[in-house]
Design a protein around this motif. Structure first.
Motif, mmCIF file in Angstrom:
data_model
loop_
_atom_site.group_PDB
_atom_site.id
_atom_site.type_symbol
_atom_site.label_atom_id
_atom_site.label_comp_id
_atom_site.label_asym_id
_atom_site.label_seq_id
_atom_site.Cartn_x
_atom_site.Cartn_y
_atom_site.Cartn_z
ATOM 1 N N GLY A 182 7.813 8.000 -43.562
ATOM 2 C CA GLY A 182 8.360 7.470 -44.808
ATOM 3 C C GLY A 182 7.776 8.122 -46.049
ATOM 4 N N ARG A 189 18.521 3.248 -47.976
ATOM 5 C CA ARG A 189 17.949 4.117 -46.926
ATOM 6 C C ARG A 189 16.983 5.119 -47.528
ATOM 7 N NH1 ARG A 189 20.795 3.505 -42.220
ATOM 8 N NH2 ARG A 189 22.940 2.884 -42.579
ATOM 9 N N ARG A 190 15.836 5.261 -46.865
ATOM 10 C CA ARG A 190 14.859 6.246 -47.311
ATOM 11 C C ARG A 190 15.448 7.636 -47.222
ATOM 12 N NH1 ARG A 190 9.914 3.862 -47.793
ATOM 13 N NH2 ARG A 190 10.305 1.716 -47.297
ATOM 14 N N PRO A 235 12.155 8.404 -54.537
ATOM 15 C CA PRO A 235 11.133 7.496 -54.006
ATOM 16 C C PRO A 235 11.037 6.191 -54.801
ATOM 17 C CG PRO A 235 10.246 9.714 -54.286
ATOM 18 C CD PRO A 235 11.609 9.717 -54.892
#
Ligand SMILES: Cc1cc2nc3c(=O)[nH]c(=O)nc-3n(C[C@H](O)[C@H](O)[C@H](O)COP(=O)(O)OP(=O)(O)OC[C@H]3O[C@@H](n4cnc5c(N)ncnc54)[C@H](O)[C@@H]3O)c2cc1C
Length: 498
Positions: free
Chosen positions: A94, A225-226, A231
């Motif tokens: 992540g 969604r990453r 960020p």
């Protein structure tokens, strides 16, 4: 002979102490001033648990990998219960840049870099539920420690127990050891100091205030969604922000404002301003989009954030015997680093080792203080350095025409164009850096290794143009633009150049 341990406070540090000391033939009693959690599960705990003893209970919390590692190694059943109840694990990938992520193959040791996160009420409720079922642990709720019972005939003095108040009546409880896990607000240490115990203290401001708001995803919605959005955390110098994914459809957002930004400090506590700030930060826009999530409750604000280190055996001389401070009662840290709970868990483990290794009270305290200094002080000192530089940066943002020194400019470029780029290009370096972040390795050791330093220098030397694809997206607007968007006066806090 069974040792009786009295632990003041059943917050994170008190619970971690119980987890560390259980199973070794000791009898553990936790005295907690606040009532037990209400009936009704995790949401009831979040909304209704009265916790006057922990004013930061409803601020965002995450446990670093170091703490997760302690739970995994020593209390795997507890970790499993946390996850079953909806606590989240955020794995290493992540934090990778899109380029690194595209070719990433997990290594087995990457699982050591996993964070756990949820509403803090959830973490605390579940850990407490587990701890109070341990056969050698008793938690007495609603029991306010009023004073330590001190034997002043010994040199140094010895703590023999605790006087506490419950339902209006005072009771004494005696024990072999008293652990002070009463956090920032507990008064045991202050009683000792007022009585003349030579306890030393260092303190520095963290330089920020914390503002947290909780959100709940709509029933048909998922988290952004990453990788598809910028960020969810970042640092604009005059404002830092972060998303904390939570349990059971919840998440929280924390905005940290420098102490010198008085105008923003006043405004951001208003829910509409907090929301408007999030909608100016590209990484937060998808999270707080009203189509996706709704805010829950007010904006929680917290100031007076300090880093404090108490020394209970200054120069190797114990100040008082049979009394061990742990958690925020011993070391307070800037919450931005998310280290306080890990510090507490590490201290719990150190305390067990020292109690097991020594029977002499003075030896125990000296060994414990030495162990904490070795395990925690490098991270504490590193944090102070970073905080001092963040405080300077925030002041400079308010000083029109401020010019950094040449050294300052080179250092800034090394960090932004060297280290930050290296971490977005080089998986091995990112692994090293994250081990330091999670307190699995000393804070700067990775950058001090000549091979790593050379690699960083290599990325830096390529220059901005060659590295262009590896810069992160801009985390947010310039200060003046953000203030204008909020209808705030960007000039209100400006100060004359020195
Ligand atoms: C805004 C904020 C955000 C943070 N975020 C993070 C994070 O993301 N990750 C992280 O690891 N750390 C974080 N921290 C730090 C972390 O919360 C603390 O380090 C941690 O709570 C310390 O635990 P503690 O048990 O020592 O103190 P506390 O959590 O404050 O608990 C103290 C306990 O003692 C009880 N008590 C107090 N006085 C008495 C008394 N006289 N008698 C009986 N009981 C008493 C209280 O009711 C309470 O239950 C954050 C801190 C703040 C302020």
């Amino acid at each position: 002979m069974t040792e009786r341990v009295i632990i003041i406070g059943a917050g994170i540090a008190g619970l971690c102490t119980a987890l560390s000391l259980t199973g070794a033939g000791r009898q553990l009693t936790l005295l907690e001033r606040d009532p037990p959690p209400p009936e009704g599960g995790l949401d009831a705990a979040f909304h209704d648990w009265r916790r006057g003893g922990v004013t930061h209970l409803r601020h965002s919390h995450a446990f670093l990998a170091r703490l997760r590692g302690i739970l995994k190694a020593r209390h795997p059943r507890l970790l499993a219960r946390l996850l079953d109840a909806g606590v989240r694990e955020l794995p290493f990938d992540g934090v990778l840049s899109p380029q690194l992520k595209a070719t990433y193959t997990p290594a087995p040791e990457d699982s050591d870099l996993t964070i756990i996160t949820s509403r803090r009420t959830t973490l605390e409720w579940l850990i407490r539920d587990y701890v109070q079922a341990l056969p050698d642990v008793e938690i007495i709720a609603g029991a306010m420690m009023r004073s330590l019972i001190i034997d002043e005939k010994t040199t140094p003095w010895s703590v023999r127990g605790v006087r506490y108040e419950r339902d209006g009546a005072h009771e004494d409880i005696r024990g072999d050891i008293v652990v002070d896990a009463s956090g920032r607000l507990g008064g045991a240490r202050d009683q000792l100091i007022a009585a003349g115990a030579p306890i030393a203290c260092e303190s520095e401001p963290a330089g920020i205030l914390y503002y947290t708001r909780h959100y709940r995803l709509h029933a048909n919605q998922e988290e952004p969604r990453r990788g598809e959005h910028p960020p969810g955390n970042g640092d604009l110098g005059f404002l830092k922000f972060g998303v904390f994914p939570g349990d059971n459809g919840c998440f929280s957002i924390t905005l940290a404002v420098p102490e010198v930004e008085l105008e923003m400090r006043k405004a951001i506590v208003r829910p509409e301003i907090f929301q408007a700030v999030t909608q100016q930060l590209p990484g937060l826009i998808p999270w707080t989009d009203p189509e996706r999530a709704e805010p829950v409750g007010k904006v929680y604000a917290m100031g007076d954030l300090k880093s404090i280190w108490w020394e209970f055996a200054p120069n190797g001389a114990p100040a008082v015997l049979n009394y061990f401070a742990l958690g925020d009662a011993h070391v307070r840290t800037n919450p931005l680093y998310g280290r306080g709970c890990s510090f507490a868990a590490i201290a719990g483990e150190a305390l067990r080792d020292c109690l097991d290794a020594h029977t002499d009270p003075a030896q125990r305290l000296i060994a414990y203080e030495r162990a904490l200094r070795a395990a925690l002080r490098p991270f504490y000192d590193n944090m102070l350095q970073q905080d001092r530089s963040a405080i300077r940066r925030a002041e400079h943002a308010l000083t029109p025409g401020h010019k950094s020194s040449l050294r300052g400019r080179i250092l800034k470029s090394f960090v932004e164009d060297g280290v930050a780029i290296a971490l977005r290009r080089d998986l091995a370096l990112m692994r090293h850096a994250m081990r330091a972040f999670h307190m699995l390795d000393p804070p700067d050791a990775w950058l001090k290794q000549p091979a790593n330093l050379l690699r960083v220098a290599g990325h830096w030397a390529r220059g901005r143009r060659a590295n262009a694809a590896f810069y992160p997206p801009k985390p947010g607007p310039e200060r003046a633009d953000l203030f204008a968007g909020l209808g705030l006066d960007a000039a209100a806090d400006l100060r004359p150049a020195a």
